[in-house]
Design a protein around this motif. Sequence first.
Motif, PDB file in Angstrom:
ATOM      1  N   SER A  14      -6.405  50.698  83.114  1.00  0.00           N
ATOM      2  CA  SER A  14      -5.760  51.938  82.657  1.00  0.00           C
ATOM      3  C   SER A  14      -4.400  52.130  83.319  1.00  0.00           C
ATOM      4  N   ARG A  15      -4.312  51.800  84.603  1.00  0.00           N
ATOM      5  CA  ARG A  15      -3.011  51.924  85.292  1.00  0.00           C
ATOM      6  C   ARG A  15      -1.983  50.960  84.692  1.00  0.00           C
ATOM      7  N   ASN A  16      -2.412  49.733  84.418  1.00  0.00           N
ATOM      8  CA  ASN A  16      -1.492  48.772  83.784  1.00  0.00           C
ATOM      9  C   ASN A  16      -1.039  49.271  82.419  1.00  0.00           C
ATOM     10  N   ARG A  17      -1.972  49.823  81.669  1.00  0.00           N
ATOM     11  CA  ARG A  17      -1.651  50.294  80.318  1.00  0.00           C
ATOM     12  C   ARG A  17      -0.568  51.377  80.364  1.00  0.00           C
ATOM     13  N   MET A  18      -0.695  52.283  81.318  1.00  0.00           N
ATOM     14  CA  MET A  18       0.315  53.346  81.448  1.00  0.00           C
ATOM     15  C   MET A  18       1.652  52.791  81.938  1.00  0.00           C
ATOM     16  N   MET A  19       1.607  51.876  82.913  1.00  0.00           N
ATOM     17  CA  MET A  19       2.862  51.312  83.441  1.00  0.00           C
ATOM     18  C   MET A  19       3.643  50.587  82.335  1.00  0.00           C
ATOM     19  N   ASP A  20       2.920  49.987  81.402  1.00  0.00           N
ATOM     20  CA  ASP A  20       3.575  49.316  80.269  1.00  0.00           C
ATOM     21  C   ASP A  20       4.341  50.293  79.372  1.00  0.00           C
ATOM     22  N   LEU A  21       3.943  51.561  79.395  1.00  0.00           N
ATOM     23  CA  LEU A  21       4.563  52.575  78.528  1.00  0.00           C
ATOM     24  C   LEU A  21       5.745  53.291  79.185  1.00  0.00           C
ATOM     25  N   VAL A  22       5.940  53.046  80.482  1.00  0.00           N
ATOM     26  CA  VAL A  22       6.976  53.779  81.223  1.00  0.00           C
ATOM     27  C   VAL A  22       8.375  53.311  80.799  1.00  0.00           C
ATOM     28  N   THR A  23       9.249  54.286  80.510  1.00  0.00           N
ATOM     29  CA  THR A  23      10.641  53.967  80.160  1.00  0.00           C
ATOM     30  C   THR A  23      11.617  54.583  81.162  1.00  0.00           C
ATOM     31  N   THR A  24      11.093  55.291  82.175  1.00  0.00           N
ATOM     32  CA  THR A  24      11.939  55.949  83.173  1.00  0.00           C
ATOM     33  C   THR A  24      12.189  55.009  84.365  1.00  0.00           C
ATOM     34  N   ASP A  25      13.059  55.441  85.266  1.00  0.00           N
ATOM     35  CA  ASP A  25      13.380  54.615  86.450  1.00  0.00           C
ATOM     36  C   ASP A  25      12.234  54.578  87.460  1.00  0.00           C
ATOM     37  N   PHE A  26      11.483  55.686  87.523  1.00  0.00           N
ATOM     38  CA  PHE A  26      10.437  55.815  88.544  1.00  0.00           C
ATOM     39  C   PHE A  26       9.126  56.258  87.913  1.00  0.00           C
ATOM     40  N   GLY A  58      -3.281  53.966  96.113  1.00  0.00           N
ATOM     41  CA  GLY A  58      -3.228  53.764  94.664  1.00  0.00           C
ATOM     42  C   GLY A  58      -2.994  55.034  93.868  1.00  0.00           C
ATOM     43  N   GLY A  59      -3.546  56.148  94.339  1.00  0.00           N
ATOM     44  CA  GLY A  59      -3.456  57.396  93.564  1.00  0.00           C
ATOM     45  C   GLY A  59      -2.492  58.408  94.129  1.00  0.00           C
ATOM     46  N   ALA A  60      -1.493  57.936  94.915  1.00  0.00           N
ATOM     47  CA  ALA A  60      -0.508  58.857  95.502  1.00  0.00           C
ATOM     48  C   ALA A  60       0.744  58.072  95.877  1.00  0.00           C
ATOM     49  N   ASN A  61       1.448  57.594  94.853  1.00  0.00           N
ATOM     50  CA  ASN A  61       2.605  56.740  95.122  1.00  0.00           C
ATOM     51  C   ASN A  61       3.630  56.842  94.010  1.00  0.00           C
ATOM     52  N   VAL A  62       4.800  56.275  94.281  1.00  0.00           N
ATOM     53  CA  VAL A  62       5.838  56.201  93.246  1.00  0.00           C
ATOM     54  C   VAL A  62       6.500  54.821  93.285  1.00  0.00           C
ATOM     55  N   TRP A  63       6.559  54.185  92.118  1.00  0.00           N
ATOM     56  CA  TRP A  63       7.165  52.862  91.957  1.00  0.00           C
ATOM     57  C   TRP A  63       8.604  52.983  91.468  1.00  0.00           C
ATOM     58  N   ARG A  64       9.454  52.081  91.977  1.00  0.00           N
ATOM     59  CA  ARG A  64      10.737  51.806  91.333  1.00  0.00           C
ATOM     60  C   ARG A  64      10.418  50.802  90.229  1.00  0.00           C
ATOM     61  N   MET A  65      10.673  51.154  88.987  1.00  0.00           N
ATOM     62  CA  MET A  65      10.177  50.327  87.879  1.00  0.00           C
ATOM     63  C   MET A  65      10.807  48.938  87.833  1.00  0.00           C
ATOM     64  N   SER A  66      12.023  48.783  88.351  1.00  0.00           N
ATOM     65  CA  SER A  66      12.621  47.441  88.376  1.00  0.00           C
ATOM     66  C   SER A  66      11.820  46.511  89.296  1.00  0.00           C
ATOM     67  N   ALA A  67      11.208  47.068  90.350  1.00  0.00           N
ATOM     68  CA  ALA A  67      10.359  46.268  91.252  1.00  0.00           C
ATOM     69  C   ALA A  67       9.031  45.934  90.576  1.00  0.00           C
ATOM     70  N   TRP A  68       8.459  46.918  89.868  1.00  0.00           N
ATOM     71  CA  TRP A  68       7.198  46.675  89.140  1.00  0.00           C
ATOM     72  C   TRP A  68       7.355  45.490  88.187  1.00  0.00           C
ATOM     73  N   ARG A  69       8.503  45.436  87.518  1.00  0.00           N
ATOM     74  CA  ARG A  69       8.708  44.368  86.521  1.00  0.00           C
ATOM     75  C   ARG A  69       9.006  43.022  87.169  1.00  0.00           C
ATOM     76  N   ASP A  70       9.206  43.029  88.478  1.00  0.00           N
ATOM     77  CA  ASP A  70       9.538  41.808  89.213  1.00  0.00           C
ATOM     78  C   ASP A  70       8.292  41.072  89.734  1.00  0.00           C
ATOM     79  N   VAL A  71       7.135  41.706  89.603  1.00  0.00           N
ATOM     80  CA  VAL A  71       5.885  41.116  90.128  1.00  0.00           C
ATOM     81  C   VAL A  71       4.792  41.161  89.052  1.00  0.00           C
ATOM     82  N   PRO A  72       3.699  40.401  89.222  1.00  0.00           N
ATOM     83  CA  PRO A  72       2.610  40.458  88.234  1.00  0.00           C
ATOM     84  C   PRO A  72       1.965  41.851  88.177  1.00  0.00           C
ATOM     85  N   ASP A  73       1.408  42.174  87.016  1.00  0.00           N
ATOM     86  CA  ASP A  73       0.655  43.433  86.855  1.00  0.00           C
ATOM     87  C   ASP A  73      -0.515  43.488  87.830  1.00  0.00           C
TER      88      ASP A  73
END
Length: 301
Positions: free
Chosen positions: A74-86, A146-161
């Motif tokens: 479910s977390r991966n599914r949501m991260m795939d939908l993110v279009t914002t920076d964070f 896992g349930g209290a964090n914020v990702w920089r999306m450019s970093a998320w896309r730099d590593v495996p799901d």
Amino acid sequence: MHIQKKFSILITTKNRKEDLNFTLRKIQHLLDREDVSCIICDDGSTDGTYSLIEKNYPEIQLVRNNKSEGLIYSRNRMMDLVTTDFAISIDDDLHFITTNPLEIIEKAFEENPNVALFSFRIYWSLQEPEITTSDDVLHQMKSFAGGANVWRMSAWRDVPDYPEWFVFYGEEDFASFQLFKKQWKIYYLPEVLVNHRVDLKSRKKNADYSLRLRRSLRSGWYLYFLFYPLKVIPKKITYSVWMQLKLRVFKGDFKALKALFLATIDLILAFPKIIKNSNRLSIREYKIYQEQEDTKLYWKP
């Protein structure tokens, strides 16, 4: 004037309608902002969660798993939908106590360009803390909550799901090893305080105690075989098993014995995936990783 969205707030939920509704009321001031979008993944709830959100929160992007696929899927599914920076991930039973978390987060990312992810300061209790100030300071650490964090999306896309085959537990450490290999950093951001509305004492008595322990053990073992230098693995596994025996099984906790046995079978069955996904640290990298501070998951005023 159209304001560009910067933040996505992501929440995975399953059969916790009341908790989720409470959280959404608590963060309504953030959801009302023009620079924020919110995505909720309903992981096969049967308690009317989906219709509650659809009816009362039309601005929220709602996705649904027809059958439960697990937290990590479910977390991966949501991260795939993110279009914002964070992308901010919070549990469905967790809310912000800090009133202006987004300004703090944005400033922290600007000042720390090599940071992939910030983990928040978490107070675990059914009630909010009376004291909210803290001496904790911003610092680098091994992993994150896992349930209290914020990702920089450019970093998320730099590593495996996140690894969906872990099902529950361990995805944070999996991501942190991958980030470490790519020289991204993970920081603790104590300025952002959240309340995780969980009674830790009662959790041990829960019916799913044995299942949680099994999943926690096996995810730890998966991580050893995926990332640790081969020569340190036997010692790590032996220590892990011995501690379970000493602290639980020898004191009469036979649910723990069952969890140990089933986790061992899970590990054996997972070997093809482990071989395919391994990204081992060198001995030097392992030493540097181990020198980092442990993840701060609990804050006590």
